[in-house]
Design a protein around this motif. Structure first.
Motif, PDB file in Angstrom:
ATOM      1  N   PRO A   1      -8.941 -58.095  12.139  1.00 14.54           N
ATOM      2  CA  PRO A   1      -9.550 -59.202  11.299  1.00 14.54           C
ATOM      3  C   PRO A   1     -10.130 -58.706  11.128  1.00 14.54           C
ATOM      4  O   PRO A   1     -11.388 -58.173  11.501  1.00 14.54           O
ATOM      5  N   LYS A   2     -11.082 -58.203   9.672  1.00 12.57           N
ATOM      6  CA  LYS A   2     -12.311 -58.182   8.610  1.00 12.57           C
ATOM      7  C   LYS A   2     -12.939 -58.903   8.879  1.00 12.57           C
ATOM      8  O   LYS A   2     -13.126 -60.090   8.246  1.00 12.57           O
ATOM      9  N   ASP A   3     -14.032 -57.800   9.126  1.00  6.04           N
ATOM     10  CA  ASP A   3     -15.638 -59.218   9.859  1.00  6.04           C
ATOM     11  C   ASP A   3     -16.733 -58.310   9.448  1.00  6.04           C
ATOM     12  O   ASP A   3     -16.900 -57.869  10.312  1.00  6.04           O
ATOM     13  N   ILE A   4     -16.974 -59.006   8.241  1.00  3.40           N
ATOM     14  CA  ILE A   4     -18.625 -58.008   7.685  1.00  3.40           C
ATOM     15  C   ILE A   4     -19.448 -58.497   8.330  1.00  3.40           C
ATOM     16  O   ILE A   4     -20.128 -57.352   8.837  1.00  3.40           O
ATOM     17  N   ASP A   5     -19.785 -59.601   8.746  1.00  4.53           N
ATOM     18  CA  ASP A   5     -20.671 -60.013   9.541  1.00  4.53           C
ATOM     19  C   ASP A   5     -20.965 -58.788  10.854  1.00  4.53           C
ATOM     20  O   ASP A   5     -22.250 -58.271  11.126  1.00  4.53           O
ATOM     21  N   THR A   6     -19.485 -58.693  11.329  1.00  7.08           N
ATOM     22  CA  THR A   6     -19.933 -57.921  12.878  1.00  7.08           C
ATOM     23  C   THR A   6     -20.275 -56.890  12.206  1.00  7.08           C
ATOM     24  O   THR A   6     -20.675 -55.951  13.102  1.00  7.08           O
ATOM     25  N   ALA A   7     -19.275 -56.161  11.323  1.00  5.42           N
ATOM     26  CA  ALA A   7     -19.797 -54.449  10.604  1.00  5.42           C
ATOM     27  C   ALA A   7     -21.338 -54.720  10.514  1.00  5.42           C
ATOM     28  O   ALA A   7     -21.396 -53.708  11.196  1.00  5.42           O
ATOM     29  N   VAL A   8     -21.773 -55.876   9.816  1.00  5.71           N
ATOM     30  CA  VAL A   8     -23.038 -55.298   9.542  1.00  5.71           C
ATOM     31  C   VAL A   8     -24.124 -55.099  10.582  1.00  5.71           C
ATOM     32  O   VAL A   8     -25.029 -54.435  11.147  1.00  5.71           O
ATOM     33  N   THR A   9     -23.859 -56.152  11.292  1.00  2.00           N
ATOM     34  CA  THR A   9     -24.269 -56.094  13.294  1.00  2.00           C
ATOM     35  C   THR A   9     -24.414 -54.798  13.878  1.00  2.00           C
ATOM     36  O   THR A   9     -24.658 -54.315  14.421  1.00  2.00           O
TER      37      THR A   9
ATOM     38  N   ALA B   1     -10.525 -50.093  18.342  1.00  2.00           N
ATOM     39  CA  ALA B   1     -11.441 -50.064  18.222  1.00  2.00           C
ATOM     40  C   ALA B   1     -11.983 -51.306  19.523  1.00  2.00           C
ATOM     41  O   ALA B   1     -13.096 -50.225  19.819  1.00  2.00           O
ATOM     42  N   ILE B   2     -10.555 -50.776  20.605  1.00  2.00           N
ATOM     43  CA  ILE B   2     -11.535 -50.950  21.944  1.00  2.00           C
ATOM     44  C   ILE B   2     -12.193 -50.195  22.676  1.00  2.00           C
ATOM     45  O   ILE B   2     -12.791 -49.754  23.155  1.00  2.00           O
ATOM     46  N   ALA B   3     -11.191 -49.162  22.464  1.00  2.00           N
ATOM     47  CA  ALA B   3     -11.693 -47.940  23.042  1.00  2.00           C
ATOM     48  C   ALA B   3     -12.973 -47.185  22.274  1.00  2.00           C
ATOM     49  O   ALA B   3     -14.127 -46.900  23.414  1.00  2.00           O
TER      50      ALA B   3
ATOM     51  N   MET C   1     -14.497 -49.419  11.065  1.00  2.00           N
ATOM     52  CA  MET C   1     -12.659 -50.603  11.320  1.00  2.00           C
ATOM     53  C   MET C   1     -13.220 -52.155  11.055  1.00  2.00           C
ATOM     54  O   MET C   1     -12.003 -51.892  10.558  1.00  2.00           O
ATOM     55  N   PHE C   2     -14.119 -52.971  11.582  1.00  2.00           N
ATOM     56  CA  PHE C   2     -14.064 -54.389  11.182  1.00  2.00           C
ATOM     57  C   PHE C   2     -14.098 -54.071   9.895  1.00  2.00           C
ATOM     58  O   PHE C   2     -13.978 -55.617   8.889  1.00  2.00           O
ATOM     59  N   ALA C   3     -15.346 -53.025   9.081  1.00  2.00           N
ATOM     60  CA  ALA C   3     -16.049 -53.136   7.787  1.00  2.00           C
ATOM     61  C   ALA C   3     -14.276 -53.334   7.065  1.00  2.00           C
ATOM     62  O   ALA C   3     -13.693 -54.010   5.329  1.00  2.00           O
ATOM     63  N   HIS C   4     -13.055 -52.819   7.420  1.00  2.00           N
ATOM     64  CA  HIS C   4     -12.010 -52.151   6.316  1.00  2.00           C
ATOM     65  C   HIS C   4     -11.464 -53.838   7.152  1.00  2.00           C
ATOM     66  O   HIS C   4     -10.116 -53.136   6.476  1.00  2.00           O
TER      67      HIS C   4
END
Length: 141
Positions: A106-114, A76-78, A98-101
């Motif tokens: 931690p799962k973070d839908i808002d970040t995934a959407v962004t 994720a960092i890479a 990775m954010f979505a799943h």
């Protein structure tokens, strides 16, 4: 016969030119536990190698190798480094996935959407659909 051979060769040449981005990772490996020290060492090594390569595609392949090892935190960092540094859509999409799943974080839908929306704004229509679908799913909760 000669026309058939020329057509086949042209097809191979065009197929190589058309593939702009690497395909997504289709098999999710088993996650492994890594210490903060291991993550730091892996990211330091990744940064060093990627800095030498100066190529988003090749850097993403390095990040994909980290992901395939099951070290989702380091991957994720890479991916984030590639996404923000090169603005390379495939890395951004993998990070959003990775954010979505909740892979490595931690799962973070808002970040995934962004992140999907950023890829969408840069011309990736699939990311537009993914962002829209996640927004709809998130609003139903």
């Amino acid at each position: 016969m000669r026309q058939v051979i020329v057509a086949v060769l042209a097809g191979f040449i065009l197929a190589g030119c058309v593939q702009k981005f690497p395909g997504p990772i289709t098999v999710k490996p088993e996650p492994i536990n890594t210490s903060e020290q291991e993550v730091k060492a892996k990211i330091d090594n990744f940064y060093s190698e990627c800095s030498k390569l100066k190529d988003a595609f090749k850097c993403k392949r390095l990040a994909d190798d980290i992901y395939k090892s099951g070290d989702f935190r380091s991957a994720a960092i890479a991916y984030d480094m590639i996404c923000s540094g090169f603005q390379y859509i495939p890395a951004c999409k993998q990070l959003a996935d990775m954010f979505a799943h909740g892979d490595g974080m931690p799962k973070d839908i808002d970040t995934a959407v962004t992140i999907y929306q950023i890829a969408c704004n840069n011309g990736d229509n699939n990311s537009c659909d993914l962002a829209r679908n996640l927004r709809v799913q998130n609003s139903k909760k």
